[in-house]
Design a protein around this motif. Structure first.
Motif, mmCIF file in Angstrom:
data_model
loop_
_atom_site.group_PDB
_atom_site.id
_atom_site.type_symbol
_atom_site.label_atom_id
_atom_site.label_comp_id
_atom_site.label_asym_id
_atom_site.label_seq_id
_atom_site.Cartn_x
_atom_site.Cartn_y
_atom_site.Cartn_z
ATOM 1 N N SER A 1 11.278 -3.296 -8.565
ATOM 2 C CA SER A 1 10.589 -3.144 -10.017
ATOM 3 C C SER A 1 10.012 -1.895 -9.876
ATOM 4 C CB SER A 1 9.799 -4.561 -9.422
ATOM 5 O OG SER A 1 8.530 -3.393 -8.541
ATOM 6 N N PRO A 2 10.049 -1.813 -11.593
ATOM 7 C CA PRO A 2 9.007 -0.422 -11.836
ATOM 8 C C PRO A 2 8.401 -0.189 -11.315
ATOM 9 C CG PRO A 2 10.256 -1.951 -13.447
ATOM 10 C CD PRO A 2 10.431 -2.515 -12.733
ATOM 11 N N LYS A 3 7.532 0.891 -10.941
ATOM 12 C CA LYS A 3 6.647 0.954 -10.129
ATOM 13 C C LYS A 3 6.031 3.103 -10.604
ATOM 14 C CE LYS A 3 7.683 -0.825 -5.784
ATOM 15 N NZ LYS A 3 9.552 -1.947 -6.639
ATOM 16 N N HIS A 4 4.569 2.788 -10.145
ATOM 17 C CA HIS A 4 3.816 4.499 -10.036
ATOM 18 C C HIS A 4 4.312 4.913 -8.681
ATOM 19 C CE1 HIS A 4 0.118 2.435 -8.902
ATOM 20 N NE2 HIS A 4 0.386 1.359 -9.186
ATOM 21 N N GLY A 5 3.408 6.096 -8.876
ATOM 22 C CA GLY A 5 3.833 6.644 -8.039
ATOM 23 C C GLY A 5 2.732 6.068 -6.035
ATOM 24 N N TYR A 6 1.638 6.195 -6.644
ATOM 25 C CA TYR A 6 0.735 4.736 -5.302
ATOM 26 C C TYR A 6 1.856 3.852 -5.232
ATOM 27 C CZ TYR A 6 -2.461 3.157 -2.856
ATOM 28 O OH TYR A 6 -3.635 2.722 -1.717
ATOM 29 N N ARG A 7 2.214 3.166 -6.293
ATOM 30 C CA ARG A 7 2.772 1.595 -5.337
ATOM 31 C C ARG A 7 3.940 2.289 -4.766
ATOM 32 N NH1 ARG A 7 4.627 -2.860 -9.110
ATOM 33 N NH2 ARG A 7 5.407 -3.712 -8.379
ATOM 34 N N MET A 8 4.672 2.879 -5.241
ATOM 35 C CA MET A 8 5.703 3.964 -4.410
ATOM 36 C C MET A 8 5.919 4.446 -3.286
ATOM 37 S SD MET A 8 8.244 5.436 -7.160
ATOM 38 C CE MET A 8 7.610 5.546 -8.485
ATOM 39 N N ILE A 9 5.214 5.122 -2.634
ATOM 40 C CA ILE A 9 4.661 5.235 -2.114
ATOM 41 C C ILE A 9 4.721 4.423 -0.585
ATOM 42 C CG2 ILE A 9 2.556 6.854 0.093
ATOM 43 C CD1 ILE A 9 2.249 8.659 -2.498
#
Length: 109
Positions: A25-33
């Protein structure tokens, strides 16, 4: 075996981890980390992540979505999904070869 997508170039572990994360799913940087740490045990520093995001965006494999609350989410593109699929096939071949090669051979010391 030559790659179908020669522009894959040298595929970094970070790029692979980012594409795997965004394939869900799409994610922002912190969520990807956080996601990458959960599924791989790899802890990425923000600078490492954002360098990879920049390179993946330049290749057209991810695209930014509208910023919300100072967070810039990304999503994987169709070319990014194709590159990930191809890289995973390569990794499967590598894993299968390695598994065969580390098997004990009868009669060796």
């Amino acid at each position: 075996m030559p790659r179908k997508t020669p522009e894959l170039g040298r595929f970094t572990d970070v790029a692979l981890l980012v594409l795997i994360s965004l394939a869900e799913s799409p994610k922002h940087g912190y969520r990807m980390i956080a996601d990458i740490e959960t599924f791989s045990g790899t802890v990425l520093e923000p600078g490492t992540l954002y360098g990879a995001l920049m390179r993946l965006e330049q290749r057209g494999w991810i695209t930014p979505l509208p910023t919300t609350e100072r967070r810039k989410p990304y999503r994987i593109t169709d070319p990014g999904r194709a590159a990930l699929t191809e890289q995973l096939a390569t990794l499967r071949r590598i894993e299968q070869t390695a598994a065969l090669r580390i098997q004990p051979t009868w009669g060796t010391a």
